[in-house]
Motif scaffolding. Structure first.
Motif, short mmCIF file in Angstrom:
data_model
loop_
_atom_site.label_atom_id
_atom_site.label_comp_id
_atom_site.label_asym_id
_atom_site.label_seq_id
_atom_site.Cartn_x
_atom_site.Cartn_y
_atom_site.Cartn_z
N ARG A 127 0.82 -1.21 0.00
CA ARG A 127 0.00 0.00 0.00
C ARG A 127 0.86 1.26 0.00
NH1 ARG A 127 -5.21 -1.10 3.99
NH2 ARG A 127 -5.77 -3.14 3.15
N ILE A 128 1.94 1.24 0.79
CA ILE A 128 2.81 2.41 0.84
C ILE A 128 3.52 2.61 -0.50
CG2 ILE A 128 4.91 3.31 1.92
CD1 ILE A 128 3.97 2.09 4.52
N LEU A 129 3.97 1.52 -1.11
CA LEU A 129 4.62 1.64 -2.41
C LEU A 129 3.65 2.18 -3.45
CD1 LEU A 129 6.74 -1.64 -2.55
CD2 LEU A 129 7.55 0.70 -2.17
N ALA A 130 2.38 1.78 -3.37
CA ALA A 130 1.38 2.28 -4.32
C ALA A 130 1.16 3.78 -4.15
CB ALA A 130 0.06 1.53 -4.14
N GLN A 131 1.15 4.26 -2.89
CA GLN A 131 0.98 5.68 -2.65
C GLN A 131 2.18 6.49 -3.12
OE1 GLN A 131 -0.05 6.32 1.46
NE2 GLN A 131 -1.97 5.22 1.31
N GLY A 132 3.36 5.86 -3.18
CA GLY A 132 4.56 6.57 -3.61
C GLY A 132 4.88 6.41 -5.08
N GLN A 133 3.93 5.91 -5.86
CA GLN A 133 4.18 5.73 -7.29
C GLN A 133 4.39 7.08 -7.97
OE1 GLN A 133 1.15 3.48 -9.23
NE2 GLN A 133 2.22 3.38 -11.20
N ILE A 134 5.42 7.15 -8.79
CA ILE A 134 5.76 8.40 -9.48
C ILE A 134 4.71 8.69 -10.56
CG2 ILE A 134 7.53 9.67 -10.74
CD1 ILE A 134 8.30 8.84 -7.89
N PRO A 135 4.15 9.91 -10.59
CA PRO A 135 3.17 10.24 -11.64
C PRO A 135 3.82 10.23 -13.03
CG PRO A 135 3.13 11.86 -9.84
CD PRO A 135 4.35 11.02 -9.64
N GLU A 136 2.99 10.14 -14.04
CA GLU A 136 3.50 10.19 -15.41
C GLU A 136 4.05 11.58 -15.69
OE1 GLU A 136 2.00 9.31 -20.00
OE2 GLU A 136 0.69 8.89 -18.28
N LEU A 137 5.28 11.64 -16.21
CA LEU A 137 5.99 12.91 -16.41
C LEU A 137 6.41 13.04 -17.87
CD1 LEU A 137 8.32 12.81 -13.27
CD2 LEU A 137 6.14 14.02 -13.51
N PRO A 138 6.75 14.27 -18.31
CA PRO A 138 7.26 14.46 -19.68
C PRO A 138 8.53 13.63 -19.90
CG PRO A 138 6.68 16.57 -18.69
CD PRO A 138 6.58 15.55 -17.60
N ASP A 139 8.79 13.25 -21.15
CA ASP A 139 9.93 12.39 -21.48
C ASP A 139 11.27 13.02 -21.11
OD1 ASP A 139 8.19 10.50 -22.43
OD2 ASP A 139 8.35 11.15 -24.53
N ARG A 140 11.31 14.33 -21.01
CA ARG A 140 12.59 14.98 -20.72
C ARG A 140 13.00 14.85 -19.25
NH1 ARG A 140 8.80 18.87 -21.74
NH2 ARG A 140 8.24 20.29 -20.05
N TRP A 141 12.14 14.24 -18.44
CA TRP A 141 12.44 14.06 -17.02
C TRP A 141 12.48 12.57 -16.68
CZ3 TRP A 141 14.17 17.85 -14.07
CH2 TRP A 141 13.88 19.18 -14.43
N LEU A 142 13.50 12.19 -15.92
CA LEU A 142 13.61 10.85 -15.35
C LEU A 142 13.53 10.98 -13.83
CD1 LEU A 142 14.25 7.76 -15.45
CD2 LEU A 142 16.68 8.40 -15.30
N VAL A 143 12.53 10.37 -13.22
CA VAL A 143 12.36 10.40 -11.77
C VAL A 143 12.19 8.96 -11.29
CG1 VAL A 143 11.00 11.24 -9.82
CG2 VAL A 143 11.31 12.69 -11.85
N GLU A 144 13.04 8.54 -10.37
CA GLU A 144 13.00 7.18 -9.84
C GLU A 144 13.09 7.21 -8.32
OE1 GLU A 144 15.43 4.86 -13.43
OE2 GLU A 144 16.38 5.19 -11.48
N SER A 145 12.55 6.20 -7.69
CA SER A 145 12.72 6.00 -6.26
C SER A 145 12.99 4.54 -6.00
CB SER A 145 11.48 6.46 -5.48
OG SER A 145 10.37 5.64 -5.77
N SER A 146 13.73 4.26 -4.93
CA SER A 146 14.05 2.88 -4.58
C SER A 146 14.09 2.76 -3.06
CB SER A 146 15.40 2.47 -5.18
OG SER A 146 15.72 1.14 -4.80
N LEU A 147 13.49 1.68 -2.55
CA LEU A 147 13.46 1.41 -1.11
C LEU A 147 14.06 0.03 -0.87
CD1 LEU A 147 9.76 2.48 -0.37
CD2 LEU A 147 11.80 3.91 -0.22
N SER A 148 14.88 -0.09 0.18
CA SER A 148 15.45 -1.37 0.56
C SER A 148 15.40 -1.49 2.07
CB SER A 148 16.91 -1.47 0.07
OG SER A 148 17.47 -2.72 0.40
N SER A 149 14.81 -2.57 2.57
CA SER A 149 14.61 -2.72 4.01
C SER A 149 15.81 -3.37 4.67
CB SER A 149 13.36 -3.56 4.28
OG SER A 149 13.50 -4.84 3.69
N ALA A 150 15.95 -3.13 5.98
CA ALA A 150 17.06 -3.67 6.75
C ALA A 150 16.95 -5.18 6.86
CB ALA A 150 17.08 -3.04 8.14
N GLY A 151 18.04 -5.88 6.56
CA GLY A 151 18.07 -7.33 6.74
C GLY A 151 17.11 -8.10 5.87
N GLY A 152 16.64 -7.51 4.78
CA GLY A 152 15.71 -8.23 3.91
C GLY A 152 14.32 -8.37 4.48
N SER A 153 13.96 -7.55 5.46
CA SER A 153 12.63 -7.61 6.06
C SER A 153 11.58 -7.30 5.01
CB SER A 153 12.55 -6.58 7.20
OG SER A 153 11.22 -6.39 7.62
#
Length: 351
Positions: A127-153
């Motif tokens: 649910r949290i990842l869905a709320q943080g989904q990047i909106p559709e943007l113009p092609d001239r912009w690249l926007v990314e996010s990445s999450l990694s939990s401690a210990g593979g939780s």
């Protein structure tokens, strides 16, 4: 002490107490059957209630059952043990009980209830990842996010919220690190991400972190603080404003010189002090420039200075760049940072 006892045991469902009582009766029945048959040489019938307890009991009351089980096995060994082999078989059952108890005391997930808890955390994460989904943007912009939990939780306390406003001209993004770990942090992160998602699209950029701070204070959570960094970006001009609350400084890469610049953002952690105002840093992303916004898990490690951690992150970024920014957020969170802390990163690149 009474309040602590009530807080720990009062939240256990009644069904769990009923299951505990039933399994204790099963254990007593197994003991009586073992003694009545005189088959103490193979007393593994005492394992049946233990296996049932592992499957159905909550960790919070498992220790009660383990105590009953060990007491019954000791009674068989002392009162009806015939020889060393019989006693050794009973000792084996006790050792298995102690192994389960050790897992419980370490809060290791076991049984059906543990799998349900893990399933709930996975649902919270999705649910949290869905709320943080990047909106559709113009092609001239690249926007990314990445999450990694401690210990593979299956769940991380870091999250991203993002939206566009002014008919798609302005991008608003926030990267947040919630205090605490586990299920408690998961529920707080879910509630906070929903509130921040609403505030992000409704308030001017200079009021967002102040409103988030007041929201956290009103919740009165025991571990109610969080750190955050907020980006407001004009997608036509590349002009931006960044405000931070307890986050490490964002960095901008200037394509013309290839140099990295630390942006001096400072601000009070969210949820500690009332009436805090957050000053912003303004800048512009020219063609080819990039911004990195990240949580402390990316640059902080025990006995290591944070400046060295930032330098290591930037050096790794250059080595991974190789002419393309695509997928950089995922590659970077996998390559750097503490494995004992959640790690999160936002990348904004003007192609």
């Amino acid at each position: 002490m009474r309040l602590l006892w009530l807080r720990r045991w009062g939240s256990v469902p009644r069904s769990q107490w009923i299951a505990l009582a039933a399994l204790c009766l099963v254990a007593v029945a197994a003991m009586v059957t073992t003694v009545w048959d005189g088959d103490v040489e193979y007393p593994f019938g005492m394992l049946v209630p233990l296996l049932l307890a592992v499957v159905f009991l909550d960790n919070r009351i498992m220790s009660w059952f383990i105590g009953v089980e060990i007491a019954l096995v000791a009674t068989i060994a002392v009162g009806w043990g015939q020889n060393a082999i019989e006693v050794a078989c009973l000792v084996l059952v006790v050792l298995l009980c102690l192994l389960v108890l050790a897992l419980v005391l370490r809060d290791r997930p076991i049984g059906v209830t543990a799998r349900r808890g893990e399933s709930m955390l996975v649902d919270l994460r999705d649910r949290i990842l869905a709320q943080g989904q990047i909106p559709e943007l113009p092609d001239r912009w690249l926007v990314e996010s990445s999450l990694s939990s401690a210990g593979g939780s299956p769940f991380a306390g870091d999250f991203v919220v993002a939206t566009t406003r002014e008919r798609g001209r302005r991008l608003e993004m926030a990267l947040v690190d919630v205090s605490g770990k586990g299920e408690a942090a998961g529920t707080r992160a879910l509630q906070l991400s929903g509130a921040m998602g609403g505030l992000l699209g409704a308030l001017p950029p200079d009021q967002f972190l102040s409103a988030a701070n007041e929201y956290l204070l009103a919740r009165r959570w025991a571990e109610g603080f969080a750190t955050a960094v907020h980006l407001s970006l004009d997608l036509l001009t590349g002009d931006y404003e960044i405000r931070a609350a307890g986050h490490p400084p964002p960095v901008q890469r200037h394509a013309g010189s290839g140099r990295w610049e630390l942006l001096p953002t400072e601000g009070m952690i969210l949820g500690l002090v009332e009436g805090v105002q957050y000053d912003g840093v303004r800048g512009r992303l020219a063609r080819g420039d990039a911004l990195l916004l990240y949580t402390d898990g990316m640059v902080e490690e025990p006995r290591k200075d944070i400046d060295l951690g930032i330098d290591a992150m930037l050096g790794t970024t250059e080595s991974l760049l190789r002419g393309s920014w695509d997928g950089m957020a995922r590659r970077l969170t996998a390559a750097v940072g503490s494995r004992d802390d959640d790690r999160a990163l936002m990348l904004v690149h003007r192609r």
